[in-house]
Design an enzyme around this catalytic site. Structure first.
Site, PDB file in Angstrom:
ATOM      1  N   ARG A  38     -33.628  -0.075 -42.675  1.00 47.15           N
ATOM      2  CA  ARG A  38     -32.829  -1.212 -41.777  1.00 47.15           C
ATOM      3  C   ARG A  38     -32.498  -0.235 -40.861  1.00 47.15           C
ATOM      4  O   ARG A  38     -33.086   1.169 -40.811  1.00 47.15           O
ATOM      5  CB  ARG A  38     -31.261  -0.658 -42.929  1.00 47.15           C
ATOM      6  N   ARG A  67     -36.722  -7.275 -39.786  1.00 44.00           N
ATOM      7  CA  ARG A  67     -36.212  -6.775 -42.181  1.00 44.00           C
ATOM      8  C   ARG A  67     -36.617  -8.278 -42.508  1.00 44.00           C
ATOM      9  O   ARG A  67     -37.700  -7.682 -43.238  1.00 44.00           O
ATOM     10  CB  ARG A  67     -35.349  -5.854 -42.666  1.00 44.00           C
ATOM     11  N   HIS A  70     -32.201  -6.583 -37.916  1.00 43.86           N
ATOM     12  CA  HIS A  70     -32.380  -7.272 -39.457  1.00 43.86           C
ATOM     13  C   HIS A  70     -32.860  -8.441 -39.144  1.00 43.86           C
ATOM     14  O   HIS A  70     -33.393  -8.087 -40.522  1.00 43.86           O
ATOM     15  CB  HIS A  70     -30.886  -7.232 -39.073  1.00 43.86           C
ATOM     16  N   HIS A  87     -33.192  -2.689 -52.170  1.00 41.97           N
ATOM     17  CA  HIS A  87     -31.835  -4.243 -52.702  1.00 41.97           C
ATOM     18  C   HIS A  87     -31.789  -3.205 -54.172  1.00 41.97           C
ATOM     19  O   HIS A  87     -32.372  -2.643 -54.685  1.00 41.97           O
ATOM     20  CB  HIS A  87     -32.554  -5.119 -52.725  1.00 41.97           C
ATOM     21  N   TYR A 124     -34.604 -14.723 -49.709  1.00 41.74           N
ATOM     22  CA  TYR A 124     -36.194 -14.691 -48.920  1.00 41.74           C
ATOM     23  C   TYR A 124     -37.521 -15.965 -49.151  1.00 41.74           C
ATOM     24  O   TYR A 124     -38.444 -16.241 -48.672  1.00 41.74           O
ATOM     25  CB  TYR A 124     -37.543 -13.262 -48.937  1.00 41.74           C
TER      26      TYR A 124
END
Length: 304
Positions: free
Chosen positions: A157, A253, A250, A276, A285
């Site tokens: 992040r 990411r 992001h 996560h 994803y």
């Protein structure tokens, strides 16, 4: 006891509600018109379904059937929920005025809005951007390339990257210790390309006149880079290879996660690398990679 309204009285109920929105609630003409259209559409639906139905006899199943018919016609969740909102407001009004004796909408749950698929940069575009021929040996370029590569190779992040110190990089084991949400720490491995980039960057960092921070990534004046500075840097660099609207850390990411899954990484492993809490967060994803698969299929299959 509420009056039982027949077909001839249906318009009267709707008009009373619309007058209420205009005179008592001061709603805009546009909103009132939209509510009227939605209610008349539902009225048309249930009278065609069963000409014995009225506003006082419609039940939740009829409303759910209406929702399903809208889905079949291609209406999205936002559009359907807007129509349900009009119906809820109408029945709350009618119940308060004792025009009906029950509210069939309150137990109806609208469709969930689909989460937008995460934006990501194509692997070929990332390969072009990270090609060393795209960069000079200036401090700013070495810094920017290392940051882009750090995001792309680790999936960390933005807050995790700006929080990195030089001491958090373990070159012996090729690992980086990051501090994520709620101060939870995790270890992320990295490869030879990122190792080389970090070493080159640290050598350039050592040449700065004064470094006022233990931070890994610092400005040319030696101060820890802020989140806004990193965002602006990433946006500028991604603009070199893509015209996509979102060009942020992001997105990198997302790009990391998508690339991992496209190259056969397990979902549980990607979850741990991203930090996560829940596997369901990582599963979005898989939808991205499946969309890619469908695109390839549609482009390649002769009968698709």
């Amino acid at each position: 006891m509420p009056k039982t309204y027949g077909k001839s009285d249906m318009a009267t109920l709707i008009e009373q509600f619309l007058d209420y929105l205009q005179l008592e609630r001061n709603y805009s003409a546009h909103t009132i018109s939209a509510y009227g259209d939605d209610l008349r559409e539902f009225e048309l639906y249930f009278t065609h379904l069963d000409n014995q139905l009225s506003w006082t006899t419609v039940d939740a199943d009829v409303i759910r059937d209406w929702m399903e018919s809208m889905m079949d016609r291609g209406n999205n969740a936002t559009s359907i929920n807007r129509r349900l909102s009009a119906l809820r407001s109408f029945y709350r009004f009618a119940l308060r005025r004792k025009l009906v004796d029950r509210d069939p909408v309150h137990i109806v749950v609208g469709p969930k809005k689909e989460k937008p698929l995460p934006a990501f940069v194509k692997e070929s575009d990332m390969d072009r951007l990270l090609d060393e021929n795209m960069w000079t040996d200036s401090y700013q370029d070495v810094l920017a390339r290392t940051i882009i590569l750090m995001f792309y190779e680790t999936g960390m992040r933005l807050s995790e990257l700006t929080g990195l110190d030089v001491a958090t990089v373990d070159f012996v084991n090729k690992e980086i210790k990051v501090t994520g949400k709620r101060n939870k720490q995790r270890i992320i491995p990295f490869g030879s390309e990122l190792e080389e980039a970090i070493r080159k960057y640290i050598a350039e960092r050592a040449k700065l006149p004064a470094v006022c921070s233990d931070s890994l990534f610092v400005t040319a004046k030696g101060h820890r880079m802020t989140a806004d500075q990193v965002r602006e840097m990433v946006k500028k660099q991604l603009s070199r290879v893509t015209t996509m609207k979102k060009r942020s850390p992001h997105v990198l990411r997302h790009t990391f996660a998508t690339a991992m899954l496209n190259n056969d990484a397990g979902l549980e492993s990607v979850k741990k690398l991203l930090g996560h809490e829940s596997l369901s967060t990582t599963e979005i994803y898989t939808h991205t990679t499946f969309e890619q698969l469908k695109k390839v299929y549609n482009e390649a299959h002769p009968r698709a």
